[in-house]
Structures are given as structure tokens and as C-alpha cells.
Design a protein around this motif. Structure first.
Motif, PDB file in Angstrom:
ATOM      1  N   TYR A   1       0.857  -1.182   0.000  1.00 45.57           N
ATOM      2  CA  TYR A   1       0.000   0.000   0.000  1.00 45.57           C
ATOM      3  C   TYR A   1       0.894   1.233   0.000  1.00 45.57           C
ATOM      4  CZ  TYR A   1      -3.943  -2.956   1.514  1.00 45.57           C
ATOM      5  OH  TYR A   1      -4.921  -3.915   1.606  1.00 45.57           O
ATOM      6  N   ILE A   2       0.477   2.260  -0.698  1.00 47.06           N
ATOM      7  CA  ILE A   2       1.201   3.527  -0.701  1.00 47.06           C
ATOM      8  C   ILE A   2       0.286   4.612  -0.137  1.00 47.06           C
ATOM      9  CG2 ILE A   2       2.276   5.313  -2.130  1.00 47.06           C
ATOM     10  CD1 ILE A   2       3.257   3.100  -3.967  1.00 47.06           C
ATOM     11  N   MET A   3       0.816   5.330   0.851  1.00 46.36           N
ATOM     12  CA  MET A   3       0.051   6.373   1.540  1.00 46.36           C
ATOM     13  C   MET A   3       0.465   7.750   1.058  1.00 46.36           C
ATOM     14  SD  MET A   3      -0.214   5.356   5.563  1.00 46.36           S
ATOM     15  CE  MET A   3      -1.455   6.651   5.821  1.00 46.36           C
ATOM     16  N   GLU A   4      -0.494   8.632   1.050  1.00 41.70           N
ATOM     17  CA  GLU A   4      -0.224  10.043   0.781  1.00 41.70           C
ATOM     18  C   GLU A   4      -1.271  10.854   1.535  1.00 41.70           C
ATOM     19  OE1 GLU A   4      -0.968  12.957  -2.913  1.00 41.70           O
ATOM     20  OE2 GLU A   4       0.393  11.311  -3.345  1.00 41.70           O
ATOM     21  N   GLY A   5      -0.835  11.753   2.384  1.00 41.72           N
ATOM     22  CA  GLY A   5      -1.747  12.640   3.083  1.00 41.72           C
ATOM     23  C   GLY A   5      -2.767  11.937   3.955  1.00 41.72           C
ATOM     24  N   GLY A   6      -2.342  10.838   4.600  1.00 39.17           N
ATOM     25  CA  GLY A   6      -3.220  10.177   5.549  1.00 39.17           C
ATOM     26  C   GLY A   6      -4.203   9.184   4.974  1.00 39.17           C
ATOM     27  N   ARG A   7      -4.060   8.850   3.689  1.00 43.10           N
ATOM     28  CA  ARG A   7      -4.954   7.862   3.079  1.00 43.10           C
ATOM     29  C   ARG A   7      -4.188   7.037   2.047  1.00 43.10           C
ATOM     30  NH1 ARG A   7      -7.142  12.813   1.258  1.00 43.10           N
ATOM     31  NH2 ARG A   7      -8.986  12.505   2.550  1.00 43.10           N
ATOM     32  N   ILE A   8      -4.756   5.920   1.675  1.00 43.06           N
ATOM     33  CA  ILE A   8      -4.152   5.054   0.665  1.00 43.06           C
ATOM     34  C   ILE A   8      -4.449   5.613  -0.720  1.00 43.06           C
ATOM     35  CG2 ILE A   8      -4.121   2.749  -0.350  1.00 43.06           C
ATOM     36  CD1 ILE A   8      -2.888   2.878   2.431  1.00 43.06           C
ATOM     37  N   VAL A   9      -3.391   5.775  -1.537  1.00 42.47           N
ATOM     38  CA  VAL A   9      -3.579   6.274  -2.897  1.00 42.47           C
ATOM     39  C   VAL A   9      -3.283   5.214  -3.954  1.00 42.47           C
ATOM     40  CG1 VAL A   9      -3.136   8.670  -2.262  1.00 42.47           C
ATOM     41  CG2 VAL A   9      -1.226   7.221  -2.986  1.00 42.47           C
ATOM     42  N   LEU A  10      -2.628   4.134  -3.553  1.00 37.91           N
ATOM     43  CA  LEU A  10      -2.313   3.071  -4.505  1.00 37.91           C
ATOM     44  C   LEU A  10      -2.066   1.787  -3.743  1.00 37.91           C
ATOM     45  CD1 LEU A  10      -1.697   2.323  -7.492  1.00 37.91           C
ATOM     46  CD2 LEU A  10       0.682   2.904  -7.046  1.00 37.91           C
ATOM     47  N   GLU A  11      -2.497   0.671  -4.299  1.00 35.28           N
ATOM     48  CA  GLU A  11      -2.247  -0.623  -3.677  1.00 35.28           C
ATOM     49  C   GLU A  11      -2.148  -1.678  -4.753  1.00 35.28           C
ATOM     50  OE1 GLU A  11      -5.842  -2.885  -2.127  1.00 35.28           O
ATOM     51  OE2 GLU A  11      -6.495  -0.784  -1.859  1.00 35.28           O
ATOM     52  N   GLY A  12      -1.538  -2.815  -4.391  1.00 30.10           N
ATOM     53  CA  GLY A  12      -1.457  -3.908  -5.345  1.00 30.10           C
ATOM     54  C   GLY A  12      -0.392  -4.912  -4.959  1.00 30.10           C
ATOM     55  N   GLU A  13      -0.331  -6.006  -5.705  1.00 27.47           N
ATOM     56  CA  GLU A  13       0.740  -6.979  -5.525  1.00 27.47           C
ATOM     57  C   GLU A  13       2.067  -6.292  -5.804  1.00 27.47           C
ATOM     58  OE1 GLU A  13      -0.119 -10.270  -8.029  1.00 27.47           O
ATOM     59  OE2 GLU A  13      -1.867 -10.921  -6.846  1.00 27.47           O
ATOM     60  N   THR A  14       3.093  -6.688  -5.064  1.00 25.78           N
ATOM     61  CA  THR A  14       4.349  -5.947  -5.126  1.00 25.78           C
ATOM     62  C   THR A  14       4.987  -5.976  -6.505  1.00 25.78           C
ATOM     63  OG1 THR A  14       5.441  -7.920  -4.205  1.00 25.78           O
ATOM     64  CG2 THR A  14       4.882  -6.148  -2.676  1.00 25.78           C
ATOM     65  N   GLY A  15       4.807  -7.052  -7.255  1.00 21.70           N
ATOM     66  CA  GLY A  15       5.349  -7.097  -8.607  1.00 21.70           C
ATOM     67  C   GLY A  15       4.754  -6.015  -9.485  1.00 21.70           C
ATOM     68  N   LYS A  16       3.451  -5.804  -9.369  1.00 23.21           N
ATOM     69  CA  LYS A  16       2.793  -4.763 -10.156  1.00 23.21           C
ATOM     70  C   LYS A  16       3.213  -3.377  -9.702  1.00 23.21           C
ATOM     71  CE  LYS A  16      -1.258  -7.567 -11.296  1.00 23.21           C
ATOM     72  NZ  LYS A  16      -2.730  -7.705 -11.179  1.00 23.21           N
ATOM     73  N   LEU A  17       3.406  -3.206  -8.396  1.00 22.68           N
ATOM     74  CA  LEU A  17       3.842  -1.901  -7.895  1.00 22.68           C
ATOM     75  C   LEU A  17       5.245  -1.569  -8.394  1.00 22.68           C
ATOM     76  CD1 LEU A  17       2.582  -1.859  -4.189  1.00 22.68           C
ATOM     77  CD2 LEU A  17       1.580  -0.725  -6.179  1.00 22.68           C
ATOM     78  N   ARG A  18       6.118  -2.570  -8.420  1.00 27.01           N
ATOM     79  CA  ARG A  18       7.489  -2.331  -8.903  1.00 27.01           C
ATOM     80  C   ARG A  18       7.489  -1.908 -10.366  1.00 27.01           C
ATOM     81  NH1 ARG A  18       9.026  -6.901  -5.678  1.00 27.01           N
ATOM     82  NH2 ARG A  18       8.657  -8.245  -7.481  1.00 27.01           N
ATOM     83  N   ASP A  19       6.510  -2.391 -11.134  1.00 24.16           N
ATOM     84  CA  ASP A  19       6.451  -2.071 -12.560  1.00 24.16           C
ATOM     85  C   ASP A  19       5.701  -0.777 -12.848  1.00 24.16           C
ATOM     86  OD1 ASP A  19       7.851  -4.373 -13.142  1.00 24.16           O
ATOM     87  OD2 ASP A  19       6.044  -5.582 -13.477  1.00 24.16           O
TER      88      ASP A  19
END
Length: 264
Positions: free
Chosen positions: A212-230
Motif C-alpha cells: 500500500y502507498i500512503m499520501e496525506g493520511g490515506r491510501i492512494v495506490l495498492e497492489g501486488e508488489t510485482g505490479k507496484l514495482r512495474d
């Protein structure tokens, strides 16, 4: 195993830090929570572990569910007894106690001391340096050894869910690699579920199953780590790589172009 549903956290009755925070941590997995300084990562961990009160913080909206039980109304001691143990940022050890006394303190909340010696030996197998320094005061250990001790002390509590807050902070790269390798082994060997807060996004995504990636106190992006790396935005803003593989500083970027679908 763990679910946060639209959690809001306020400090001193006025400062809103978490703004509808929602995430899930499946049993037996490693989940990474990433984001820049001030995004609310540590506050999220403290909301889970019940450690907001000392900082005049409280959960004002939403709920936190652990294994079917709501825990945001419990105090920190009861949350530890339920099976959640937080390894705090900054290598918090009892400096005046020896290494082994610190490890014994981690087992304090267990009902009965069965298999204590076996667990202690297991910690020493993960962290041989701690065995060599078991009679040394923790305040004289190196930074890396103190981080190992903090994780080892958590293991002595036999947690179902371990919350790791910036385990790589202030450590040399070789030590960071060693710590993360051991975290992966703990998850694999003992089945311990781990929620990892870390600014070293590359290392965190290498060992985690989901992110999960947070920005300003909320989640802005999530996913399986392989997809996040890409993901190109993740590469640029969290892995420090542009599309052509060059390093790029946040200072060179004026705006973070968030995808609308991230906030849906």
C-alpha cells in the motif's frame, strides 16, 4: 487477519492525520506500507497497537478488526495479549538491561513460560551476534545489534502479527540486507504475519507480498508488489527511477500526478 475500515486519527483534538484509512493484512503474509515522511505510516501502526494515547492521539472514526475482534477500543496491553507486537522506530531497547534480559522481557506477557528456552535459542539462531553479546548491556550494542534485539524481543512474545516500523533506519546497507533477509525467514519459518512500514521502498517491495502507498493520511495506490514495482509512478517517486532508469530527486518534481482511480 487485520482490517482497517475508514479509520480517522486526530491528535490533540485538532490535527487530523489519518483520513479514512483502509487496508487489509492477510494471515501469513508480509504487507508493506510505503510513503513519504508525514504520510501517516507510523500513526497507522500506533492506531493498530494502541499506542496513540501517549501522543494525545485517538481513533475518532472507523474501526480496526483483528481476527474478528474490534481492537481500537482496547488498551495497548490487551492488544499485545491478543497477539500484536510493534517493533518501534528507533530501536527502543532497555539500555540498562543485558541483551538476554531484554529478550526475557519480551516473553513477559506470555501465559506460562513453556518452551521459553527453545524460543530463546531460536532467536539466537536468527541473530548469532545477540548470543555472543547476551550478557552485555543493550545500551552498548551497535545500532544494527539493537535492531536485531528489538525484533528478537518481539519474537519472544510469539506474536501472530508483527508491526515493523522502519527497521532499516540508520543502518548500513549490508546490515539492512541482513535484517530484511531475517524478516523474510521469520515469515516463512514461523508463519508470522508482518505489516512493514519502510522508506526503503525497493527492499520492502522485494520481500512483501502486497503493498500500500500512503499520501496525506490515506491510501492512494495498492497492489501486488510485482505490479507496484512495474508502475511508472512508483518507479519515479518511490524507487527513485525515471522511465529511462536514471535517478531523480523529489525536489525535481513540482507535482505528484495522482490517478483518479487511486482515490475511488
Amino acid at each position: 487477519m487485520l482490517t482497517l475500515n475508514n479509520v480517522e486519527v486526530i491528535y490533540n483534538d485538532v490535527i487530523l492525520v489519518l483520513k479514512g484509512m483502509s487496508l487489509e493484512v492477510p494471515e501469513g503474509k508480509i504487507v508493506a506500507l510505503l510513503g513519504s515522511n508525514g504520510a501517516g505510516k507510523t500513526t497507522t501502526l500506533k492506531a493498530i497497537s494502541g499506542l496513540l494515547k501517549p501522543d494525545d492521539g485517538e481513533v475518532t472514526e472507523g474501526d480496526i478488526i483483528f481476527q474478528g475482534q474490534r481492537i481500537d477500543t482496547l488498551d495497548a496491553a490487551d492488544i499485545v495479549r491478543a497477539g500484536i507486537f510493534q517493533v518501534m522506530e528507533g530501536r527502543r531497547v532497555f539500555e540498562h538491561l543485558t541483551t538476554e534480559e531484554n529478550l526475557r522481557a519480551g516473553a513477559y506477557i506470555r501465559r506460562g513460560q513453556g518452551q521459553f528456552k527453545r524460543d530463546l535459542q531460536l532467536v539466537y539462531e536468527y541473530f548469532p551476534h545477540l548470543h555472543q553479546r547476551r550478557n552485555q548491556q543493550a545500551g552498548y550494542l551497535s545500532g544494527g545489534e539493537q535492531q536485531m534485539l528489538a525484533i528478537g524481543r518481539a519474537l519472544m512474545a510469539r506474536p501472530k502479527l508483527m508491526l515493523l516500523d522502519e527497521p532499516s533506519l540508520g543502518l548500513a546497507p549490508l546490515l539492512v540486507a541482513s535484517i530484511f533477509d531475517i524478516v523474510r525467514r521469520i515469515n516463512r519459518d514461523k508463519g508470522t504475519t508482518i505489516l512493514l512500514v519502510e522508506q526503503n521502498a525497493r527492499m520492502a517491495l522485494d520481500i512483501a507480498d502486497y503493498g500500500y502507498i500512503m499520501e496525506g493520511g490515506r491510501i492512494v495506490l495498492e497492489g501486488e508488489t510485482g505490479k507496484l514495482r512495474d508502475n511508472e509512478d512508483v518507479k519515479e517517486f518511490y524507487l527513485g527511477l525515471t522511465e529511462v532508469g536514471q535517478r531523480k530527486s523529489y525536489r525535481d518534481v513540482k507535482h505528484y500526478k495522482r490517478r483518479k482511480r487511486w482515490l475511488s
